[in-house]
Write a protein that holds these residues in place. Structure first.
Motif, PDB file in Angstrom:
ATOM      1  N   HIS A   1       0.846  -1.197   0.000  1.00  0.00           N
ATOM      2  CA  HIS A   1       0.000   0.000   0.000  1.00  0.00           C
ATOM      3  C   HIS A   1       0.884   1.251   0.000  1.00  0.00           C
ATOM      4  O   HIS A   1       1.521   1.565   1.011  1.00  0.00           O
ATOM      5  CB  HIS A   1      -0.898  -0.054   1.251  1.00  0.00           C
TER       6      HIS A   1
ATOM      7  N   HIS B   1       1.435   5.398  -2.156  1.00  0.00           N
ATOM      8  CA  HIS B   1       0.895   6.413  -3.070  1.00  0.00           C
ATOM      9  C   HIS B   1       2.015   7.257  -3.689  1.00  0.00           C
ATOM     10  O   HIS B   1       3.002   7.567  -3.026  1.00  0.00           O
ATOM     11  CB  HIS B   1      -0.069   7.342  -2.328  1.00  0.00           C
TER      12      HIS B   1
ATOM     13  N   HIS C   1      -5.093   6.193  -5.632  1.00  0.00           N
ATOM     14  CA  HIS C   1      -6.535   6.171  -5.371  1.00  0.00           C
ATOM     15  C   HIS C   1      -7.363   5.986  -6.643  1.00  0.00           C
ATOM     16  O   HIS C   1      -6.881   6.183  -7.753  1.00  0.00           O
ATOM     17  CB  HIS C   1      -6.953   7.465  -4.666  1.00  0.00           C
TER      18      HIS C   1
ATOM     19  N   GLU D   1      -5.576   1.489  -4.585  1.00  0.00           N
ATOM     20  CA  GLU D   1      -6.395   1.539  -3.377  1.00  0.00           C
ATOM     21  C   GLU D   1      -7.760   1.981  -3.879  1.00  0.00           C
ATOM     22  O   GLU D   1      -8.002   3.166  -4.124  1.00  0.00           O
ATOM     23  CB  GLU D   1      -5.866   2.511  -2.329  1.00  0.00           C
TER      24      GLU D   1
ATOM     25  N   ASP E   1       1.129   2.457   3.816  1.00  0.00           N
ATOM     26  CA  ASP E   1       0.242   3.504   3.306  1.00  0.00           C
ATOM     27  C   ASP E   1       1.048   4.795   3.119  1.00  0.00           C
ATOM     28  O   ASP E   1       0.588   5.892   3.430  1.00  0.00           O
ATOM     29  CB  ASP E   1      -0.935   3.722   4.273  1.00  0.00           C
TER      30      ASP E   1
ATOM     31  N   HIS F   1       2.731   8.050   1.785  1.00  0.00           N
ATOM     32  CA  HIS F   1       2.440   9.128   0.840  1.00  0.00           C
ATOM     33  C   HIS F   1       3.717   9.908   0.524  1.00  0.00           C
ATOM     34  O   HIS F   1       3.663  10.937  -0.148  1.00  0.00           O
ATOM     35  CB  HIS F   1       1.364  10.056   1.392  1.00  0.00           C
TER      36      HIS F   1
HETATM   37 ZN   LIG Z   1      -3.761   4.810   1.140  1.00  0.00          ZN
END
Ligand SMILES: [Zn+2]
Ligand SMILES: [Zn+2]
Length: 350
Positions: free
Chosen positions: A115, A117, A147, A188, A308, A310
């Motif tokens: 996961h 981004h 996303h 995601e 997750d 970023h």
């Molecule tokens: Zn995420």
């Protein structure tokens, strides 16, 4: 890694010093505006011939270069002169150690991250920078999961943009030439109100791994939320249930309680359909909460410990999730990102 004390010798060059500073700031959860200056300066220097940078140092004109401010210039000058930049030495001392005391055996057992981004959606860095940092962390794989279209605030990818991104992922892998690392194709994807997934089935089928998460109407009533989540879990394309409660426990976005649902029903569906429950490592999420984590453990679920991330430095957040998984006594073999890539892909595309 060589010594990183101030004044020690440094032969990594200015770009490596700037990147390492940005990484440590992100990992240390510093404000992103501070980080941007260093990443911007690194990007500005990257295409320049070494002699040109050295000449700018000698002439004292570094800050004339677009993207180079005063603090970056100081770092560049020290690095060019072959010394560990003072700023870097300070950050190594402050943030260079393990992010947690616990979970380190499990952290060492993780082979990748499912996961993450990029700046294609709401991440702060280009795809290749995320990949390079994953390699530096020793990952065998990183799944890029920007996303889906519905999440407009996060610049969710339309089918067309995602299709284009798949070509970029191929190009990045080709450029890396194997190197024991693969950037995997992912998403995601939003779980829609009716339990559907926010991307075409045809595109989902072209991906390697799919994380599905609830990002809207977090306050819907528990029965409806349970049906919504179970509906998604039954979709054969779904592999990982992202941050299941959506709660925020700290951080600059404020706090919010998790959504309400019948956790036993949701986790039983995950176990039945071979969907992994995500242990989201972001300090502001700590999702699932401990009671739910233990319930998922007792229900026989698989898990995925995800950053997750970023930003590149956030890829190293995995330690936070590992500490929690270890405290919950979760068997490492039930954590899908301890698996080699082939086993992971066979599971995700069964
Ligand atoms: Zn995420
Ligand atoms: Zn999310």
């Amino acid at each position: 890694m060589s010594d990183r004390g101030a004044g020690d010798s440094w032969d990594g060059g200015p770009v490596a010093a700037l990147r390492r500073i940005a990484f440590l700031l992100e990992r240390g959860r510093e404000d992103t505006y501070k980080v941007k200056a260093f990443r911007g300066a690194a990007a500005a220097l990257l295409p320049m011939p070494e002699e040109q940078v050295e000449a700018a140092v000698e002439a004292g004109t570094l800050t004339d270069l677009p993207g180079v401010g005063a603090s970056s210039a100081r770092v560049i000058e020290e690095a060019v002169r072959g010394r560990v930049p003072e700023r870097l030495a300070r950050l190594e001392e402050e943030y260079g150690g393990p992010v947690t005391a616990g979970g380190q055996d499990l952290r060492a057992a993780l082979r990748g991250d499912l996961h993450s981004h990029s700046d294609w959606s709401d991440g702060g860095s280009p795809i290749e920078e995320m990949a390079f940092t994953a390699i530096e962390l020793g990952h065998e794989y990183l799944v890029l999961t920007d996303h889906s279209p519905r999440l407009k605030v996060a610049r969710g990818l339309s089918a067309e943009r995602l299709t284009r991104q798949l070509g970029v992922v191929d190009a990045v892998n080709e450029h890396l030439g194997g190197a024991g690392f693969t950037l995997l194709k992912g998403i995601e994807v939003d779980i829609l109100d009716d339990g559907g997934l926010d991307q075409t089935d045809e595109l989902l089928a072209r991906l390697d791994v799919r994380v599905a998460s609830v990002h809207s109407k977090l306050k819907m009533d528990a029965d409806a939320m349970t049906r919504r989540m179970v509906g998604a879990i039954r979709n054969p394309r779904m592999n990982v249930l992202g941050h299941c409660t959506g709660r925020l426990v700290t951080g600059n976005r404020g706090t919010r309680p998790g959504s309400q649902f019948d956790a036993r029903t949701v986790f039983e569906a995950c176990a039945e359909h071979d969907v992994a429950v995500e242990i989201n490592s972001r300090p502001e999420r700590r999702d699932p909460p401990t009671k739910l984590l233990e319930l998922a453990r007792d229900t026989g679920c698989l898990f995925s410990i995800d950053s997750d991330a970023h930003a590149p430095g956030q890829l190293d957040f995995l330690g936070y999730g590992c500490e929690r998984a270890e405290q919950a006594g979760i068997d490492p073999d039930r954590i899908v990102n301890t698996w080699p890539k082939d086993r992971l892909l066979a599971w995700a595309n069964r």
